[in-house]
Enzyme design. Structure first.
Site, PDB file in Angstrom:
ATOM      1  N   GLU A 160       6.628  -4.200  -5.485  1.00 24.35           N
ATOM      2  CA  GLU A 160       6.136  -2.833  -5.459  1.00 24.35           C
ATOM      3  C   GLU A 160       4.911  -2.787  -6.368  1.00 24.35           C
ATOM      4  O   GLU A 160       4.879  -3.429  -7.415  1.00 24.35           O
ATOM      5  CB  GLU A 160       7.179  -1.839  -5.988  1.00 24.35           C
ATOM      6  CG  GLU A 160       8.383  -1.658  -5.093  1.00 24.35           C
ATOM      7  CD  GLU A 160       9.505  -2.649  -5.378  1.00 24.35           C
ATOM      8  OE1 GLU A 160      10.422  -2.741  -4.543  1.00 24.35           O
ATOM      9  OE2 GLU A 160       9.464  -3.338  -6.416  1.00 24.35           O
TER      10      GLU A 160
ATOM     11  N   TYR B 110      -2.827  -9.201  -4.034  1.00 27.12           N
ATOM     12  CA  TYR B 110      -1.649  -9.603  -3.265  1.00 27.12           C
ATOM     13  C   TYR B 110      -2.002  -9.827  -1.795  1.00 27.12           C
ATOM     14  O   TYR B 110      -1.517 -10.782  -1.173  1.00 27.12           O
ATOM     15  CB  TYR B 110      -0.534  -8.567  -3.407  1.00 27.12           C
ATOM     16  CG  TYR B 110      -0.157  -8.279  -4.840  1.00 27.12           C
ATOM     17  CD1 TYR B 110      -0.059  -9.300  -5.786  1.00 27.12           C
ATOM     18  CD2 TYR B 110       0.102  -6.991  -5.271  1.00 27.12           C
ATOM     19  CE1 TYR B 110       0.281  -9.039  -7.105  1.00 27.12           C
ATOM     20  CE2 TYR B 110       0.440  -6.715  -6.591  1.00 27.12           C
ATOM     21  CZ  TYR B 110       0.532  -7.744  -7.496  1.00 27.12           C
ATOM     22  OH  TYR B 110       0.867  -7.479  -8.792  1.00 27.12           O
TER      23      TYR B 110
END
Length: 149
Positions: free
Chosen positions: A107, A119
């Site tokens: 998250e 990411y």
């Protein structure tokens, strides 16, 4: 100065990791939490990027069954933009794959587009939202997944 290197986090690293935690997060983890992760949690894997004994960044994840759940990643603010976050993410992916785990999740704050871009560079894709996930300001979290090799 020596080259930065990636290695497993030890109990001796916790004081420096706490410094980074406090610089980076409004609700930092405690010494006790990191001690438990490093010494007792058989599912946890934590790594640091260090240079001459100075911790530049760290990351942690839990490996459960066929998934790795990234718990935290942080780089000292003064050392951001130099590729240390990349080193942390690469090392975590490599550690998971070494144990036969190719699915990873995390998250990230909706407002943290820098982290989301990092990411994404390694194959994580936004797959959902956790409303009001962050307790300090009720900000939503983007759920990101990296699946397969």
């Amino acid at each position: 100065m020596g080259e930065p290197r990636v290695r497993s986090m030890t109990k001796d690293d916790i004081s420096q990791v706490l410094e980074i935690e406090e610089q980076c997060f409004s609700v930092p983890w405690t010494k006790e939490a990191f001690t438990m992760e490093v010494e007792q949690n058989k599912f946890a894997r934590y790594i640091v990027v260090e240079q001459d004994g100075f911790i530049l960044g760290y990351g942690g994840m839990w490996m459960i069954l066929d998934e790795a759940h990234v718990t935290n990643i942080a780089v000292r603010p003064a050392f951001r933009g130099r590729g240390y976050g990349d080193k942390v993410v690469q090392a975590m992916i490599a550690a998971a794959e070494k144990e036969g785990i190719y699915n990873m999740t995390l998250e990230v704050r909706l407002s943290n587009t820098v982290a989301q871009n990092l990411y994404s560079k390694y194959g994580f894709k936004a797959c959902g939202i956790r409303p009001k996930y962050y307790q300090d300001n009720d900000e939503d979290a983007v759920i990101m997944w990296k699946q397969g090799s």
